[in-house]
Motif scaffolding. Structure first.
Motif, mmCIF file in Angstrom:
data_model
loop_
_atom_site.group_PDB
_atom_site.id
_atom_site.type_symbol
_atom_site.label_atom_id
_atom_site.label_comp_id
_atom_site.label_asym_id
_atom_site.label_seq_id
_atom_site.Cartn_x
_atom_site.Cartn_y
_atom_site.Cartn_z
ATOM 1 N N ALA A 1 0.755 -1.198 -0.108
ATOM 2 C CA ALA A 1 -0.133 -0.091 0.044
ATOM 3 C C ALA A 1 0.797 1.242 0.007
ATOM 4 O O ALA A 1 2.094 1.408 0.593
ATOM 5 N N VAL A 2 0.457 2.188 -0.690
ATOM 6 C CA VAL A 2 1.423 3.515 -0.729
ATOM 7 C C VAL A 2 0.577 4.607 0.009
ATOM 8 O O VAL A 2 -0.688 4.881 -0.088
ATOM 9 N N LEU A 3 1.480 5.327 0.810
ATOM 10 C CA LEU A 3 0.978 6.402 1.410
ATOM 11 C C LEU A 3 1.343 7.854 0.503
ATOM 12 O O LEU A 3 2.924 8.024 0.746
ATOM 13 N N ASP A 4 0.816 8.570 -0.001
ATOM 14 C CA ASP A 4 1.168 9.478 -0.987
ATOM 15 C C ASP A 4 1.300 11.033 0.227
ATOM 16 O O ASP A 4 0.362 11.530 0.309
ATOM 17 N N ILE A 5 2.549 11.377 0.722
ATOM 18 C CA ILE A 5 2.499 12.241 1.667
ATOM 19 C C ILE A 5 3.357 13.297 1.295
ATOM 20 O O ILE A 5 4.693 13.148 1.386
ATOM 21 N N PRO A 6 2.974 14.593 0.761
ATOM 22 C CA PRO A 6 3.826 15.723 0.486
ATOM 23 C C PRO A 6 5.212 15.924 1.356
ATOM 24 O O PRO A 6 6.350 16.045 0.995
ATOM 25 N N LEU A 7 4.577 16.184 2.736
ATOM 26 C CA LEU A 7 5.602 16.553 3.693
ATOM 27 C C LEU A 7 5.914 15.548 4.543
ATOM 28 O O LEU A 7 6.180 15.431 5.754
ATOM 29 N N LEU A 8 6.376 14.496 3.881
ATOM 30 C CA LEU A 8 6.621 13.065 4.646
ATOM 31 C C LEU A 8 7.892 13.268 5.716
ATOM 32 O O LEU A 8 7.638 12.999 6.749
ATOM 33 N N TYR A 9 8.861 13.618 5.064
ATOM 34 C CA TYR A 9 10.024 13.870 5.820
ATOM 35 C C TYR A 9 9.990 15.264 6.742
ATOM 36 O O TYR A 9 10.216 15.124 8.326
ATOM 37 N N GLU A 10 9.232 16.177 6.373
ATOM 38 C CA GLU A 10 9.205 17.132 7.060
ATOM 39 C C GLU A 10 8.124 16.955 8.668
ATOM 40 O O GLU A 10 8.397 17.639 9.492
ATOM 41 N N THR A 11 7.266 16.041 8.411
ATOM 42 C CA THR A 11 6.477 15.681 9.586
ATOM 43 C C THR A 11 6.907 14.425 10.259
ATOM 44 O O THR A 11 5.845 13.862 11.216
ATOM 45 N N GLY A 12 7.988 13.731 9.823
ATOM 46 C CA GLY A 12 8.360 12.489 10.420
ATOM 47 C C GLY A 12 7.477 11.163 10.110
ATOM 48 O O GLY A 12 7.409 10.292 10.882
ATOM 49 N N ALA A 13 6.530 11.429 8.991
ATOM 50 C CA ALA A 13 6.096 10.382 8.625
ATOM 51 C C ALA A 13 6.619 9.159 8.120
ATOM 52 O O ALA A 13 5.868 8.114 8.084
ATOM 53 N N GLU A 14 7.667 9.215 7.730
ATOM 54 C CA GLU A 14 8.624 7.964 7.433
ATOM 55 C C GLU A 14 8.554 6.756 8.441
ATOM 56 O O GLU A 14 8.829 5.697 8.276
ATOM 57 N N MET A 15 8.342 7.503 9.754
ATOM 58 C CA MET A 15 8.282 6.420 10.777
ATOM 59 C C MET A 15 7.095 5.647 10.711
ATOM 60 O O MET A 15 7.125 4.257 11.146
ATOM 61 N N ARG A 16 5.910 5.863 9.879
ATOM 62 C CA ARG A 16 4.778 4.910 9.621
ATOM 63 C C ARG A 16 5.052 4.077 8.510
ATOM 64 O O ARG A 16 3.969 3.581 8.220
ATOM 65 N N CYS A 17 6.060 4.223 7.703
ATOM 66 C CA CYS A 17 6.353 3.511 6.419
ATOM 67 C C CYS A 17 7.603 2.469 6.670
ATOM 68 O O CYS A 17 8.597 2.747 7.603
ATOM 69 N N ASP A 18 7.307 1.223 6.073
ATOM 70 C CA ASP A 18 8.565 0.481 5.984
ATOM 71 C C ASP A 18 9.594 0.948 4.855
ATOM 72 O O ASP A 18 10.799 0.549 5.256
ATOM 73 N N LYS A 19 9.068 1.441 3.774
ATOM 74 C CA LYS A 19 10.135 1.732 2.691
ATOM 75 C C LYS A 19 9.475 3.465 2.259
ATOM 76 O O LYS A 19 8.250 3.738 2.362
ATOM 77 N N VAL A 20 10.387 3.992 1.586
ATOM 78 C CA VAL A 20 10.209 5.566 1.291
ATOM 79 C C VAL A 20 10.772 5.471 -0.312
ATOM 80 O O VAL A 20 11.895 5.439 -0.761
ATOM 81 N N ALA A 21 9.878 5.990 -1.038
ATOM 82 C CA ALA A 21 10.310 6.336 -2.555
ATOM 83 C C ALA A 21 10.206 7.808 -2.587
ATOM 84 O O ALA A 21 9.021 8.449 -2.371
ATOM 85 N N VAL A 22 11.329 8.614 -3.260
ATOM 86 C CA VAL A 22 11.227 9.904 -3.575
ATOM 87 C C VAL A 22 11.027 10.116 -5.073
ATOM 88 O O VAL A 22 11.949 9.417 -5.794
ATOM 89 N N VAL A 23 10.279 11.027 -5.351
ATOM 90 C CA VAL A 23 10.002 11.353 -6.776
ATOM 91 C C VAL A 23 11.094 12.520 -7.061
ATOM 92 O O VAL A 23 10.674 13.574 -6.232
ATOM 93 N N SER A 24 11.688 12.561 -7.975
ATOM 94 C CA SER A 24 12.689 13.582 -8.117
ATOM 95 C C SER A 24 12.866 13.921 -9.659
ATOM 96 O O SER A 24 12.660 13.174 -10.656
ATOM 97 N N ALA A 25 13.526 15.134 -9.901
ATOM 98 C CA ALA A 25 13.829 15.480 -11.309
ATOM 99 C C ALA A 25 14.955 16.549 -11.033
ATOM 100 O O ALA A 25 14.926 17.243 -10.136
#
Length: 196
Positions: A106-130
């Motif tokens: 399951a994917v949690l799409d969270i704009p401010l994931l690192y800013e709010t500490g939400a990575e603690m609720r995830c097993d892995k993190v994917a960052v979209v970049s350009a």
């Protein structure tokens, strides 16, 4: 079930990438979409109580609310204290439903994931970049966007380089939709052991 956090700075293509996961049958919870629903529902009376005059016809007037909280850290904290617990409730209900359905991912799409500490609720993190030049072109092409607004938004976000360094996966959206789609497919296969 593996929980993948999906994030990325403004203009990096996060929403489009979230749609790609969804198109592959992966359940996706968008924090932004959740806020939109809440602003037209459960959060509206709570926000009106905290910021009188910001709700019209039972729906939060985003412009009126923005004028009250932007540039006022205390007001922003008050708003977050109302909205964040409701978004977390919706997220928890989404994850429970995904688990019950037997989804391997399951994917949690969270704009401010690192800013709010939400990575603690995830097993892995994917960052979209350009690259920064592509990001700038995308963002400044948006209606109502200015150099000042863009700079202010970037100032509130963890820098792209730091996000990439902290992520388990980086999805490069600068090469177009098909290469991004292939990267999404590869991540799904890796996280689900090929069960997609």
């Amino acid at each position: 079930m593996i929980i993948l956090g999906l994030t990325g700075s403004i203009g990096m293509g996060k929403s489009t990438t979230a749609d790609m996961f969804e198109a592959e049958g992966v359940p996706v919870h968008s924090a932004d979409a959740s806020v939109h629903r809440l602003y037209a529902g459960r959060a509206a009376p709570l926000i009106e109580a905290a910021f009188p005059g910001t709700v019209s016809g039972g729906v939060v007037d985003r412009q009126a609310l923005a004028s009250r909280v932007l540039g006022d850290p205390q007001a922003l904290k008050r708003l977050e204290a109302v909205v964040h617990p409701l978004v977390h409730e919706e997220e928890a209900a989404f994850l429970e439903a995904a688990r019950r359905s037997g989804a391997p991912l399951a994917v949690l799409d969270i704009p401010l994931l690192y800013e709010t500490g939400a990575e603690m609720r995830c097993d892995k993190v994917a960052v979209v970049s350009a690259p920064a030049a592509i990001q700038r072109e995308r963002v400044l092409g948006r209606a109502g966007m200015s150099e000042e607004k863009f700079a202010a938004i970037l100032g509130k976000q963890v820098p792209d380089a730091e996000k990439r360094a902290r992520a388990d996966f980086v999805i490069d959206t600068s090469q177009g939709l098909d290469p991004a789609r292939r990267q999404v497919g590869a991540i799904i296969r890796e996280l689900t052991g090929g069960r997609d």
